[in-house]
Scaffold this motif. Sequence first.
Motif, PDB file in Angstrom:
ATOM      1  N   VAL A  46       0.986  -1.129   0.192  1.00 49.19           N
ATOM      2  CA  VAL A  46       0.164  -0.120   0.125  1.00 49.19           C
ATOM      3  C   VAL A  46       0.881   1.267  -0.001  1.00 49.19           C
ATOM      4  N   VAL A 101      -2.636   7.209  -0.517  1.00 49.68           N
ATOM      5  CA  VAL A 101      -3.936   7.155   0.294  1.00 49.68           C
ATOM      6  C   VAL A 101      -3.973   8.394   0.982  1.00 49.68           C
ATOM      7  N   PRO A 154      -5.278  -1.519   0.802  1.00 48.82           N
ATOM      8  CA  PRO A 154      -5.445  -0.011   0.744  1.00 48.82           C
ATOM      9  C   PRO A 154      -6.892   0.627   1.302  1.00 48.82           C
ATOM     10  N   GLU A 155      -7.916  -0.226   1.173  1.00 46.67           N
ATOM     11  CA  GLU A 155      -9.025   0.231   1.896  1.00 46.67           C
ATOM     12  C   GLU A 155      -9.242   0.489   3.276  1.00 46.67           C
ATOM     13  N   ARG A 186      -7.613   3.611   3.984  1.00 46.21           N
ATOM     14  CA  ARG A 186      -8.174   4.835   3.615  1.00 46.21           C
ATOM     15  C   ARG A 186      -9.215   5.115   4.552  1.00 46.21           C
ATOM     16  N   ASP A 239      -9.784   8.546   6.834  1.00 49.07           N
ATOM     17  CA  ASP A 239     -11.002   8.970   6.359  1.00 49.07           C
ATOM     18  C   ASP A 239     -11.851   9.529   7.858  1.00 49.07           C
TER      19      ASP A 239
END
Length: 654
Positions: free
Chosen positions: A508, A513, A543-544, A547, A551
């Motif tokens: 990642v 990101v 990656p999610e 993120r 976030d």
Amino acid sequence: MAGQSGPRIPPVLDGLGVGITVHDPETGAIVAVNERLTELYGYDAAELRSMTVGDYTAPESPYSQAEAAERIERAANGERQSFDWHVERADGALLWVSVTLVRTELDGESVVVAGVRDISERKRRERRLDAVFNGTFQFTGLLDLDGTILEANDTALEFGGLEREQVVGKSMWEAGWFAYDEEVQAAAREAVERAREGEFVREELEIMGAEGIVTIDFSIRPLEDERGNVTRLVPEGRDISQLVAREEELARSNDLLAQTERMSDTGGWELDVEAGEVLATTGAAEIYQTDDRTLSLTETLSYFAPEDRETLRRAIQRCVGSGEPFTVERTITSETGRERWVRVHGERVADAESPTVRGVIQDVTDRKEREQQLMVSSRVLRHNLRNDLTAMLGYVDELDGAVTALTTRPSASEEAGGRRDGETESQSDAVASDDSAEGGTPAPRASRAAPSDTVADWSEESPTTDPAERATRAVESLRDATEDLRSIAERFNEFERAVGRSEPSEPVDVAAVVEAVAADHRESYPSATVTTDLAEATVLGRPEDLRVALDELVDNALEHADTAEPTVGVSVSTVAGGRVIVRVADDGPGIPEMECEVLRRGEETPLLHGSGLGLWLVNWYATRLSGRVTIDDNSPRGTVVRLNLPAGGGDAET
């Protein structure tokens, strides 16, 4: 030659250092002996001349006078004879001699001369060699340089169900042990060729025996002369079928253990207390993410937090001293920096030679996450949803009251005449009496509960008696409360995905990101300032996961900002030890200490709990990335949240 003392033995023969007997070629009688022979046999010359060969032949020997006479006769006929003979000396001692018979002339007479050498020592060596050669459990043989079998020991012959004459003279690979399979023959031929060049060859081969195919530890050793030239080859073999079977069984057991440890995230360990040494199974080493299977106790405890090391030491000491087993659950930081929850159980070994503790270590991170999930779920259902539903019921009551007031309001003509259409004077008076109780506003229905504190607060902040405005305000509040519930549901769904997701890991790009998250929030919050300070860094994970964690942090900082133009800074840096630090700093009102303490403890209680799901999501995603979360105050105000992740991600879960 009868009656004579016999021919004189020439000095040249007597000087050879061997015993000599002279035999009459016709009768085989002894007619002369030298001094060396008398020394060998222990008889004087006269005694020997009066004896036959059978007289001094060993009684248990397979040899006899008849055989001696036959050999003397052959020698008299010109056929040289060489053989070994077993002799009993005058004192009863047994002696092995080597005899050579030839026909010659002495003093003009035809005689048979026997040269006799003492070979007792050689025979003893041969017996010892035979005991080794034929008395061993190993298969042993002797080969010529071209691989021809010169000799095979009894063990090899009995194993193959073969007779000596069936194998001697054949190439080794053509004998029954190897001839059953072309690949085995080729391997045997190659081994001979390599050994002939002076190489010691050793390998495992499957050969044919009388009872079937077995695996042997096979070798060929070259024999060299004093000049270093290879003269013979010695093949050897040892039946290792049972050993191979045990090794295969052990391998299966080890594979089963390793698979069991992998499937259960468990490992075993043994502590030698006096040596301070810990032996770890493969599973335990994998939990620590180390290649070392043997660790010192200090090295093992170093994976635990400093405040937990002494707790473990005391538990081990109690276990050794009193035999009390122990079980603790703590977090560790693995060799690659991965943060995990582990359960450690230990018990004293009663029959060990020195104080020993054995136990298991299990990665219980998933279970801990599920426990945290249940805690947070309980809190959301018990507290957050209950409060919102209570508020919604209050808004419904308020709306119901407003609607009732609207539907019962008198028309203009009725207000002018003091009476509703079709209403009698007495009815009008009754209504007026009811209305006067609330200053012209109807009372709520007796069956409806009073509005909640939330509604009461809202009513006090914006008091109004107009039913239409009250209804409008109640509808707006219901919409807001419904939106809150939907947000909680979405967060809860994200929370479920966080603890249940198991996609494969991948490298990642952290900076990419971070920049994407920052760009999204610059667009969503145009009055805010979102800055980035990015170093190149890579972690292994999803990656999610990164993120969503970022976030949550940035969104939380902007959502709860108490200024019109809030500022959030996100930076990425690398530090010693192969760590990546993602820092999110804001200038807002800060995160309540209770929220921080909940994350530090990893659990909620009725008196210690968070107010949402955001920080839990950040914590779980950080765990998925093999990292940890820390929260500190910013200066002069605000909060700094750090994601501490291993560079490259270590061995992230897949």
